[in-house]
Write a protein that holds these residues in place. Structure first.
Motif, mmCIF file in Angstrom:
data_model
loop_
_atom_site.group_PDB
_atom_site.id
_atom_site.type_symbol
_atom_site.label_atom_id
_atom_site.label_comp_id
_atom_site.label_asym_id
_atom_site.label_seq_id
_atom_site.Cartn_x
_atom_site.Cartn_y
_atom_site.Cartn_z
ATOM 1 N N SER A 148 0.738 -1.363 0.039
ATOM 2 C CA SER A 148 0.383 -0.094 -0.306
ATOM 3 C C SER A 148 0.718 1.069 -0.145
ATOM 4 N N ALA A 149 1.729 0.757 0.398
ATOM 5 C CA ALA A 149 3.131 2.536 0.515
ATOM 6 C C ALA A 149 3.254 2.536 -1.348
ATOM 7 N N PHE A 191 12.417 19.586 -2.397
ATOM 8 C CA PHE A 191 11.324 18.497 -2.731
ATOM 9 C C PHE A 191 12.061 17.877 -3.917
ATOM 10 N N LEU A 192 13.509 18.554 -4.063
ATOM 11 C CA LEU A 192 14.653 18.147 -4.769
ATOM 12 C C LEU A 192 15.111 17.394 -4.207
ATOM 13 N N ARG A 193 15.268 17.672 -2.640
ATOM 14 C CA ARG A 193 15.878 16.494 -1.877
ATOM 15 C C ARG A 193 15.373 15.394 -1.566
ATOM 16 N N LEU A 194 13.942 15.454 -1.597
ATOM 17 C CA LEU A 194 13.417 14.295 -1.645
ATOM 18 C C LEU A 194 12.835 13.551 -2.384
ATOM 19 N N ILE A 195 13.373 13.845 -3.877
ATOM 20 C CA ILE A 195 13.568 13.237 -4.768
ATOM 21 C C ILE A 195 15.218 12.717 -5.027
ATOM 22 N N ARG A 222 7.777 6.773 4.792
ATOM 23 C CA ARG A 222 8.192 8.220 4.739
ATOM 24 C C ARG A 222 8.006 8.599 3.375
ATOM 25 N N ALA A 223 8.535 8.374 2.108
ATOM 26 C CA ALA A 223 8.986 8.536 0.989
ATOM 27 C C ALA A 223 7.037 9.279 0.820
ATOM 28 N N TYR A 236 4.204 9.692 2.446
ATOM 29 C CA TYR A 236 3.930 10.606 3.043
ATOM 30 C C TYR A 236 4.313 12.277 2.231
ATOM 31 N N GLU A 237 6.071 11.577 2.434
ATOM 32 C CA GLU A 237 6.528 13.212 1.292
ATOM 33 C C GLU A 237 6.112 13.360 0.108
ATOM 34 N N LEU A 238 5.361 11.983 -0.460
ATOM 35 C CA LEU A 238 4.812 12.846 -1.387
ATOM 36 C C LEU A 238 3.675 13.673 -2.325
ATOM 37 N N LEU A 239 2.741 12.509 -1.385
ATOM 38 C CA LEU A 239 1.465 13.012 -0.695
ATOM 39 C C LEU A 239 1.707 14.581 -0.223
#
Length: 199
Positions: free
Chosen positions: A63-64, A144-148, A178-179, A181-184
């Motif tokens: 689901s994640a 966002f750049l750090r996230l991806i 976590r990823a 959640y951060e994308l959402l």
């Protein structure tokens, strides 16, 4: 044809069975509503959290991953120029190869649809980063750049849902949750701020 005789194709159909005739019409195709990737992402994320709380590792990780896939598709469609094709599947024109990229006199290469259709992780993450690289200056912020910057789903496989759960560590599950959640959150922040930019 005699009175009181109907025909069904080439065979006579007795009049006393006329009340049993069922009219059949061609099916009508109603346009399916477009996918609601943002909403689906939230539902998958909440299902992942519930499953994780109950130590249902396979369901939680699956689901994640679906939550992340839906969030990425929502970001691609809402902020990075991707569109839905006639089958309601997301794709990016920017990822389609131009015929001019083929070598002069060379055989024209048929591009696999997986290169421009937005389908599944981990490949979907690569499409996201490719499109962001092309638009970086105007549509993305440093958070966002750090996230991806690193694909937390590099080892995620939709087929893990068929396993016994031993291939999914607690650290993997935490990273995937976590990823997702951060994308959402990134999509929601851009939507609420109305800037169209991914902070």
């Amino acid at each position: 044809m005699g009175a009181g005789r109907l025909r069904c194709g080439n065979a006579p159909f007795p009049a006393d069975h006329a009340d049993r005739v069922i009219g059949v019409t061609a099916p009508t195709t109603s346009a399916a509503p477009p996918p609601a990737f943002r909403d689906a992402s939230g539902h998958h994320y909440h299902a992942a959290r519930l499953a994780a709380d109950r130590r249902l590792t396979i369901a939680a990780d699956h689901s994640a991953g679906l939550a992340a896939e839906c969030a990425i598709k929502a970001i691609l469609l809402d902020y990075l120029g991707s569109r839905l094709n006639d089958k309601q599947r997301p794709y990016s024109e920017d990822l389609k190869l131009d015929a001019q990229l083929n070598p002069p006199g060379g055989k024209r290469r048929k591009q696999p649809r997986t290169e421009y259709l937005h389908e599944h992780l981990p490949e979907l993450w690569g499409q996201l980063t490719t499109l962001l690289d092309r638009r970086r200056a105007r549509e993305t912020g440093t958070l966002f750049l750090r996230l991806i910057g690193h694909n937390p789903f590099h080892d995620w496989n939709v087929a893990d849902r068929y396993g016994d759960g031993t291939a999914i560590s607690d650290a993997d599950l935490r990273r995937h949750l976590r990823a997702a959640y951060e994308l959402l959150a990134a999509h929601e922040q851009a939507r609420v701020l109305g800037t169209g930019a991914l902070a």
